[in-house]
Design a protein around this motif. Structure first.
Motif, short mmCIF file in Angstrom:
data_model
loop_
_atom_site.label_atom_id
_atom_site.label_comp_id
_atom_site.label_asym_id
_atom_site.label_seq_id
_atom_site.Cartn_x
_atom_site.Cartn_y
_atom_site.Cartn_z
N GLU A 219 0.86 -1.19 0.00
CA GLU A 219 0.00 0.00 0.00
C GLU A 219 0.89 1.23 0.00
O GLU A 219 1.71 1.42 0.90
N VAL A 220 0.73 2.08 -1.02
CA VAL A 220 1.53 3.29 -1.17
C VAL A 220 0.65 4.50 -0.93
O VAL A 220 -0.47 4.58 -1.43
N LEU A 221 1.16 5.46 -0.15
CA LEU A 221 0.45 6.72 0.09
C LEU A 221 1.26 7.86 -0.49
O LEU A 221 2.46 7.97 -0.23
N ILE A 222 0.60 8.69 -1.29
CA ILE A 222 1.22 9.93 -1.77
C ILE A 222 0.46 11.08 -1.11
O ILE A 222 -0.77 11.19 -1.26
N VAL A 223 1.18 11.92 -0.38
CA VAL A 223 0.58 13.08 0.27
C VAL A 223 0.83 14.27 -0.63
O VAL A 223 1.96 14.68 -0.83
N GLY A 224 -0.24 14.81 -1.19
CA GLY A 224 -0.15 15.93 -2.11
C GLY A 224 -0.90 15.63 -3.39
O GLY A 224 -1.13 14.46 -3.73
N GLY A 225 -1.28 16.68 -4.11
CA GLY A 225 -2.03 16.50 -5.34
C GLY A 225 -1.58 17.42 -6.45
O GLY A 225 -2.24 17.55 -7.47
N GLY A 226 -0.44 18.08 -6.24
CA GLY A 226 0.06 19.03 -7.22
C GLY A 226 1.00 18.42 -8.23
O GLY A 226 0.99 17.21 -8.48
N PHE A 227 1.86 19.28 -8.79
CA PHE A 227 2.75 18.85 -9.87
C PHE A 227 3.72 17.75 -9.42
O PHE A 227 3.94 16.79 -10.14
N VAL A 228 4.31 17.91 -8.24
CA VAL A 228 5.29 16.92 -7.78
C VAL A 228 4.60 15.58 -7.52
O VAL A 228 5.12 14.52 -7.87
N ALA A 229 3.40 15.62 -6.93
CA ALA A 229 2.63 14.39 -6.72
C ALA A 229 2.34 13.72 -8.05
O ALA A 229 2.46 12.49 -8.18
N GLU A 230 1.98 14.52 -9.04
CA GLU A 230 1.71 13.99 -10.38
C GLU A 230 2.96 13.32 -10.96
O GLU A 230 2.89 12.21 -11.51
#
Length: 191
Positions: A18-29
């Motif tokens: 299970e992977v979590l990415i915190v953020g939704g902007g350019f770097v998250a993309e």
């Protein structure tokens, strides 16, 4: 003494993690695109107060659960790997501290002191995958090396791997004898 890369490379089965990415902007993309390019079946959750349109489009191509919310440590529950990508340094550092206290692997984007791992350059040709690391010092160099290896690794390398795997199953003898036979057979690959 010459500086060296002491990182230990591993290949993760992200379909089972299970992977979590915190953020939704350019770097998250960028991190999501990188992850899904290498592991299209990765199980990913993203949490952020907003998501860029492009991020949403990429997320819809994979097994990505998007949650519109601010980060809290409750989102770490059940996660194995965490990537913090917000543009608020305090949030990223809090993610790091929370992960460290829960023994979860964490990467704070573009902040090497707050990373347990780096996401380097990757070349994939069928069953062959080559990972490239510059020890977090030069992503541009990793990118150029990736481009080099994409060109020099033959497109039919996957057929070779499959043929060798089939042949390996027919070799008689103990492990050491099988390794010796395969080493002799494949030595021409490096000449």
């Amino acid at each position: 003494m010459e500086e060296r890369n002491n990182l230990y490379p591993i290949f993760l089965k992200t379909k089972e993690l299970e992977v979590l990415i915190v953020g939704g902007g350019f770097v998250a993309e960028e991190k999501l695109r990188f992850l899904l390019k290498s592991s299209p079946d990765a199980k990913v959750t993203m949490v952020a107060p907003f998501f860029r349109e492009e991020t949403i489009a990429i997320a819809q191509k994979g097994k990505v659960n998007r949650i519109i919310d601010s980060y809290s440590d409750t989102y770490l529950q059940g996660k194995h790997l965490v990537i913090a990508t917000t543009d608020v340094p305090e949030v990223n550092i809090q993610v790091y501290k929370d992960c460290r206290s829960q023994n979860k692997l964490v990467n704070v984007a573009d902040n090497p002191p707050y990373c347990d791992f780096y996401m380097g350059g990757i070349v994939t040709k069928g069953n062959v995958k080559v990972a490239i690391s510059t020890n977090g010092k030069s992503p541009t160099t990793a990118k150029r090396l990736r481009q080099f290896f994409e060109e020099v690794i033959p497109e039919d390398i996957n057929q070779l791997v499959q043929n060798l795997n089939s042949y390996r199953k027919t070799i008689k003898g103990n492990f050491e004898q099988k390794v010796e036979t395969l080493n002799k057979l494949t030595e021409s690959l490096v000449k």
